[in-house]
Design a protein around this motif. Structure first.
Motif, PDB file in Angstrom:
ATOM      1  N   VAL B  43      36.681  45.914  32.330  1.00  0.00           N
ATOM      2  CA  VAL B  43      37.128  45.768  33.399  1.00  0.00           C
ATOM      3  C   VAL B  43      35.856  45.601  34.741  1.00  0.00           C
ATOM      4  O   VAL B  43      36.142  44.660  35.622  1.00  0.00           O
ATOM      5  CB  VAL B  43      37.786  47.213  34.013  1.00  0.00           C
ATOM      6  CG1 VAL B  43      38.133  47.001  35.481  1.00  0.00           C
ATOM      7  CG2 VAL B  43      38.925  47.582  33.097  1.00  0.00           C
ATOM      8  N   GLU B  47      35.244  42.464  37.039  1.00  0.00           N
ATOM      9  CA  GLU B  47      35.321  42.480  38.613  1.00  0.00           C
ATOM     10  C   GLU B  47      34.021  41.689  39.064  1.00  0.00           C
ATOM     11  O   GLU B  47      33.828  41.338  40.014  1.00  0.00           O
ATOM     12  CB  GLU B  47      35.183  44.105  38.990  1.00  0.00           C
ATOM     13  CG  GLU B  47      36.492  44.633  38.966  1.00  0.00           C
ATOM     14  CD  GLU B  47      36.504  46.254  39.080  1.00  0.00           C
ATOM     15  OE1 GLU B  47      35.518  46.657  38.900  1.00  0.00           O
ATOM     16  OE2 GLU B  47      37.778  46.788  39.188  1.00  0.00           O
ATOM     17  N   LYS B  63      40.960  41.484  33.591  1.00  0.00           N
ATOM     18  CA  LYS B  63      40.981  42.815  34.017  1.00  0.00           C
ATOM     19  C   LYS B  63      42.133  43.550  33.929  1.00  0.00           C
ATOM     20  O   LYS B  63      42.280  44.598  33.561  1.00  0.00           O
ATOM     21  CB  LYS B  63      40.848  42.409  35.747  1.00  0.00           C
ATOM     22  CG  LYS B  63      40.455  43.774  36.384  1.00  0.00           C
ATOM     23  CD  LYS B  63      40.286  43.807  37.898  1.00  0.00           C
ATOM     24  CE  LYS B  63      40.171  45.029  38.650  1.00  0.00           C
ATOM     25  NZ  LYS B  63      40.182  44.801  39.906  1.00  0.00           N
ATOM     26  N   THR B  79      46.155  46.088  40.775  1.00  0.00           N
ATOM     27  CA  THR B  79      45.599  44.641  40.709  1.00  0.00           C
ATOM     28  C   THR B  79      46.556  43.544  40.655  1.00  0.00           C
ATOM     29  O   THR B  79      46.108  42.499  41.255  1.00  0.00           O
ATOM     30  CB  THR B  79      44.729  44.668  39.307  1.00  0.00           C
ATOM     31  OG1 THR B  79      43.945  45.734  39.163  1.00  0.00           O
ATOM     32  CG2 THR B  79      43.887  43.205  39.287  1.00  0.00           C
TER      33      THR B  79
END
Lengths: 44, 176
Positions: B43, B47, B63, B79
Protein backbone atom coordinates in the motif's frame (compact mmCIF):
# COMPACT_ATOMS: atom_id res chain seq x y z
CA UNK A 1 -21.04 -39.18 34.23
CA UNK A 2 -19.44 -37.88 32.02
CA UNK A 3 -22.16 -38.18 29.39
CA UNK A 4 -21.22 -39.93 26.19
CA UNK A 5 -20.17 -37.84 23.20
CA UNK A 6 -22.93 -37.19 20.76
CA UNK A 7 -22.80 -36.10 17.12
CA UNK A 8 -24.57 -32.80 16.45
CA UNK A 9 -25.35 -31.27 13.08
CA UNK A 10 -23.42 -28.09 12.35
CA UNK A 11 -23.87 -25.36 9.83
CA UNK A 12 -22.16 -26.25 6.58
CA UNK A 13 -19.00 -24.32 5.78
CA UNK A 14 -19.32 -21.52 3.25
CA UNK A 15 -16.13 -20.22 1.65
CA UNK A 16 -15.48 -16.70 0.43
CA UNK A 17 -14.75 -17.75 -3.14
CA UNK A 18 -15.13 -14.18 -4.43
CA UNK A 19 -12.04 -13.24 -2.42
CA UNK A 20 -9.95 -15.62 -4.53
CA UNK A 21 -10.90 -13.72 -7.68
CA UNK A 22 -9.43 -10.46 -6.34
CA UNK A 23 -5.94 -10.17 -7.69
CA UNK A 24 -3.24 -7.64 -8.44
CA UNK A 25 -2.76 -6.40 -12.01
CA UNK A 26 0.32 -7.67 -13.82
CA UNK A 27 3.20 -5.28 -13.23
CA UNK A 28 5.53 -7.02 -15.68
CA UNK A 29 5.55 -4.06 -18.09
CA UNK A 30 5.82 -1.46 -15.37
CA UNK A 31 9.08 -2.65 -13.86
CA UNK A 32 12.62 -1.95 -15.00
CA UNK A 33 13.10 -3.19 -18.53
CA UNK A 34 16.63 -4.49 -18.04
CA UNK A 35 15.60 -6.74 -15.14
CA UNK A 36 15.17 -9.80 -17.31
CA UNK A 37 18.57 -9.31 -18.92
CA UNK A 38 20.17 -8.95 -15.53
CA UNK A 39 18.66 -12.17 -14.21
CA UNK A 40 19.50 -14.17 -17.31
CA UNK A 41 23.08 -12.91 -16.99
CA UNK A 42 23.17 -14.33 -13.49
CA UNK A 43 22.04 -17.73 -14.66
CA UNK A 44 24.33 -18.01 -17.61
CA UNK B 1 10.21 -0.47 6.22
CA UNK B 2 11.15 3.15 5.92
CA UNK B 3 10.00 4.67 2.66
CA UNK B 4 12.76 5.17 0.17
CA UNK B 5 13.96 8.74 0.28
CA UNK B 6 12.98 10.44 -2.91
CA UNK B 7 15.92 11.85 -4.79
CA UNK B 8 15.66 15.39 -5.91
CA UNK B 9 16.46 15.61 -9.60
CA UNK B 10 19.71 17.43 -10.16
CA UNK B 11 19.31 20.46 -12.37
CA UNK B 12 21.83 19.10 -14.86
CA UNK B 13 19.75 15.94 -15.46
CA UNK B 14 16.74 15.66 -17.67
CA UNK B 15 13.67 16.53 -15.63
CA UNK B 16 11.41 14.32 -17.72
CA UNK B 17 13.22 11.00 -17.50
CA UNK B 18 13.73 11.02 -13.74
CA UNK B 19 10.13 10.31 -12.63
CA UNK B 20 9.89 7.49 -15.20
CA UNK B 21 12.88 5.77 -13.65
CA UNK B 22 11.57 6.36 -10.12
CA UNK B 23 8.19 4.88 -11.05
CA UNK B 24 9.81 1.79 -12.58
CA UNK B 25 11.85 1.31 -9.42
CA UNK B 26 8.76 1.71 -7.27
CA UNK B 27 6.82 -0.84 -9.32
CA UNK B 28 9.72 -3.28 -8.94
CA UNK B 29 9.56 -2.79 -5.16
CA UNK B 30 5.78 -3.01 -5.22
CA UNK B 31 5.91 -6.28 -7.12
CA UNK B 32 8.34 -7.72 -4.59
CA UNK B 33 6.02 -6.84 -1.70
CA UNK B 34 3.09 -8.44 -3.53
CA UNK B 35 5.08 -11.64 -4.16
CA UNK B 36 5.92 -11.78 -0.45
CA UNK B 37 2.33 -11.00 0.63
CA UNK B 38 3.56 -7.84 2.40
CA UNK B 39 0.35 -5.97 1.79
CA UNK B 40 0.83 -3.02 4.18
CA UNK B 41 4.14 -2.20 2.54
CA UNK B 42 2.57 -2.67 -0.90
CA UNK B 43 0.00 0.00 0.00
CA UNK B 44 2.76 2.43 0.96
CA UNK B 45 4.70 1.88 -2.26
CA UNK B 46 1.54 2.19 -4.38
CA UNK B 47 0.95 5.52 -2.63
CA UNK B 48 4.48 6.60 -3.52
CA UNK B 49 3.73 5.88 -7.19
CA UNK B 50 0.50 7.85 -6.89
CA UNK B 51 2.38 10.81 -5.41
CA UNK B 52 4.29 10.98 -8.70
CA UNK B 53 1.56 9.90 -11.14
CA UNK B 54 -1.71 10.58 -9.38
CA UNK B 55 -3.97 8.71 -11.82
CA UNK B 56 -1.89 5.59 -12.45
CA UNK B 57 -4.43 2.79 -12.87
CA UNK B 58 -2.06 -0.06 -11.94
CA UNK B 59 -1.00 1.74 -8.78
CA UNK B 60 -4.59 2.47 -7.73
CA UNK B 61 -5.61 -1.13 -8.42
CA UNK B 62 -2.64 -2.43 -6.45
CA UNK B 63 -3.47 -0.10 -3.56
CA UNK B 64 -7.11 -1.24 -3.42
CA UNK B 65 -6.30 -4.95 -3.75
CA UNK B 66 -3.53 -4.68 -1.13
CA UNK B 67 -5.90 -2.89 1.27
CA UNK B 68 -8.51 -5.62 0.79
CA UNK B 69 -5.90 -8.34 1.32
CA UNK B 70 -4.66 -6.52 4.43
CA UNK B 71 -8.26 -6.54 5.72
CA UNK B 72 -8.42 -2.73 5.62
CA UNK B 73 -11.85 -2.74 4.05
CA UNK B 74 -12.80 0.79 5.17
CA UNK B 75 -9.66 2.24 3.64
CA UNK B 76 -10.19 0.26 0.44
CA UNK B 77 -13.66 1.76 0.15
CA UNK B 78 -12.43 5.29 0.75
CA UNK B 79 -9.74 4.81 -1.91
CA UNK B 80 -12.39 3.61 -4.35
CA UNK B 81 -14.54 6.59 -3.40
CA UNK B 82 -11.75 9.10 -3.97
CA UNK B 83 -11.01 7.53 -7.39
CA UNK B 84 -14.58 8.06 -8.53
CA UNK B 85 -13.67 10.81 -11.00
CA UNK B 86 -11.35 8.43 -12.90
CA UNK B 87 -12.66 6.41 -15.84
CA UNK B 88 -11.87 3.10 -14.09
CA UNK B 89 -14.56 0.62 -13.11
CA UNK B 90 -14.06 -0.42 -9.50
CA UNK B 91 -17.62 -1.59 -8.95
CA UNK B 92 -16.64 -5.22 -8.29
CA UNK B 93 -14.14 -4.18 -5.61
CA UNK B 94 -16.73 -1.82 -4.17
CA UNK B 95 -19.33 -4.59 -4.07
CA UNK B 96 -16.87 -6.92 -2.38
CA UNK B 97 -16.03 -4.31 0.29
CA UNK B 98 -19.72 -3.71 0.99
CA UNK B 99 -20.19 -7.49 1.26
CA UNK B 100 -17.37 -7.64 3.83
CA UNK B 101 -19.10 -4.88 5.79
CA UNK B 102 -22.34 -6.82 5.56
CA UNK B 103 -23.98 -3.97 3.61
CA UNK B 104 -25.62 -6.52 1.39
CA UNK B 105 -28.05 -4.37 -0.54
CA UNK B 106 -25.35 -1.82 -1.39
CA UNK B 107 -23.16 -4.73 -2.48
CA UNK B 108 -25.84 -6.09 -4.81
CA UNK B 109 -26.43 -2.62 -6.25
CA UNK B 110 -22.71 -2.23 -7.02
CA UNK B 111 -22.75 -5.50 -8.95
CA UNK B 112 -25.51 -4.38 -11.27
CA UNK B 113 -24.39 -4.40 -14.87
CA UNK B 114 -21.61 -6.97 -14.49
CA UNK B 115 -23.59 -10.16 -14.08
CA UNK B 116 -21.59 -11.78 -16.88
CA UNK B 117 -18.27 -12.34 -15.12
CA UNK B 118 -17.79 -15.41 -12.95
CA UNK B 119 -16.21 -13.27 -10.20
CA UNK B 120 -19.34 -11.11 -10.04
CA UNK B 121 -21.53 -14.22 -10.11
CA UNK B 122 -19.65 -15.80 -7.20
CA UNK B 123 -19.98 -12.65 -5.14
CA UNK B 124 -23.65 -12.26 -6.03
CA UNK B 125 -24.30 -15.83 -4.96
CA UNK B 126 -22.54 -15.25 -1.61
CA UNK B 127 -24.56 -12.08 -1.02
CA UNK B 128 -27.83 -13.84 -1.84
CA UNK B 129 -26.84 -16.65 0.53
CA UNK B 130 -26.36 -14.18 3.37
CA UNK B 131 -29.66 -12.54 2.50
CA UNK B 132 -31.30 -15.94 2.91
CA UNK B 133 -32.23 -16.12 -0.78
CA UNK B 134 -30.86 -19.63 -0.96
CA UNK B 135 -32.52 -20.82 -4.15
CA UNK B 136 -31.30 -17.77 -6.08
CA UNK B 137 -27.83 -18.29 -4.63
CA UNK B 138 -27.86 -21.94 -5.69
CA UNK B 139 -29.04 -21.13 -9.21
CA UNK B 140 -25.85 -19.13 -9.72
CA UNK B 141 -23.60 -21.92 -8.41
CA UNK B 142 -25.32 -24.34 -10.71
CA UNK B 143 -24.68 -22.02 -13.66
CA UNK B 144 -21.04 -21.76 -12.62
CA UNK B 145 -20.47 -25.49 -12.28
CA UNK B 146 -19.21 -25.71 -15.85
CA UNK B 147 -16.55 -23.06 -15.15
CA UNK B 148 -14.48 -25.41 -12.96
CA UNK B 149 -14.05 -22.98 -10.08
CA UNK B 150 -11.99 -24.42 -7.28
CA UNK B 151 -13.98 -25.37 -4.16
CA UNK B 152 -17.26 -24.27 -5.71
CA UNK B 153 -18.81 -27.57 -4.64
CA UNK B 154 -18.27 -26.64 -0.98
CA UNK B 155 -20.57 -23.63 -1.25
CA UNK B 156 -22.98 -25.45 -3.52
CA UNK B 157 -23.45 -28.26 -1.03
CA UNK B 158 -23.62 -25.83 1.91
CA UNK B 159 -26.36 -24.01 0.05
CA UNK B 160 -28.30 -27.17 -0.74
CA UNK B 161 -28.17 -28.25 2.91
CA UNK B 162 -29.19 -24.80 4.18
CA UNK B 163 -32.04 -24.69 1.70
CA UNK B 164 -33.36 -28.04 2.92
CA UNK B 165 -32.47 -29.68 -0.36
CA UNK B 166 -30.18 -32.31 1.15
CA UNK B 167 -31.69 -34.96 -1.11
CA UNK B 168 -29.99 -33.27 -4.09
CA UNK B 169 -26.50 -33.43 -2.56
CA UNK B 170 -25.84 -36.99 -3.66
CA UNK B 171 -26.66 -36.17 -7.26
CA UNK B 172 -24.44 -33.08 -7.25
CA UNK B 173 -21.51 -35.02 -5.75
CA UNK B 174 -21.84 -37.70 -8.38
CA UNK B 175 -21.94 -35.14 -11.18
CA UNK B 176 -18.61 -33.61 -10.04
Amino acid sequence: FPPAFQAIPRNPIVLDLAYNTIDFPSLENRMKKDKKGFISRLWR
Amino acid sequence: MAPKPKEKPKPSQSQASKPVIAVEDLFTTLNRHIQRSEYEQAVKVAEQVLSIVSNDEDAIRCKIVALIKADSIDEALSTIESSRRLPIDFSFFKAYCFYRQNKLNEALASLEGQEGSSAAMLLQSQILFRLGKLDASLDIYQKLQKSKIESLEINLIAGLLSAGRASEVQGVMEAL
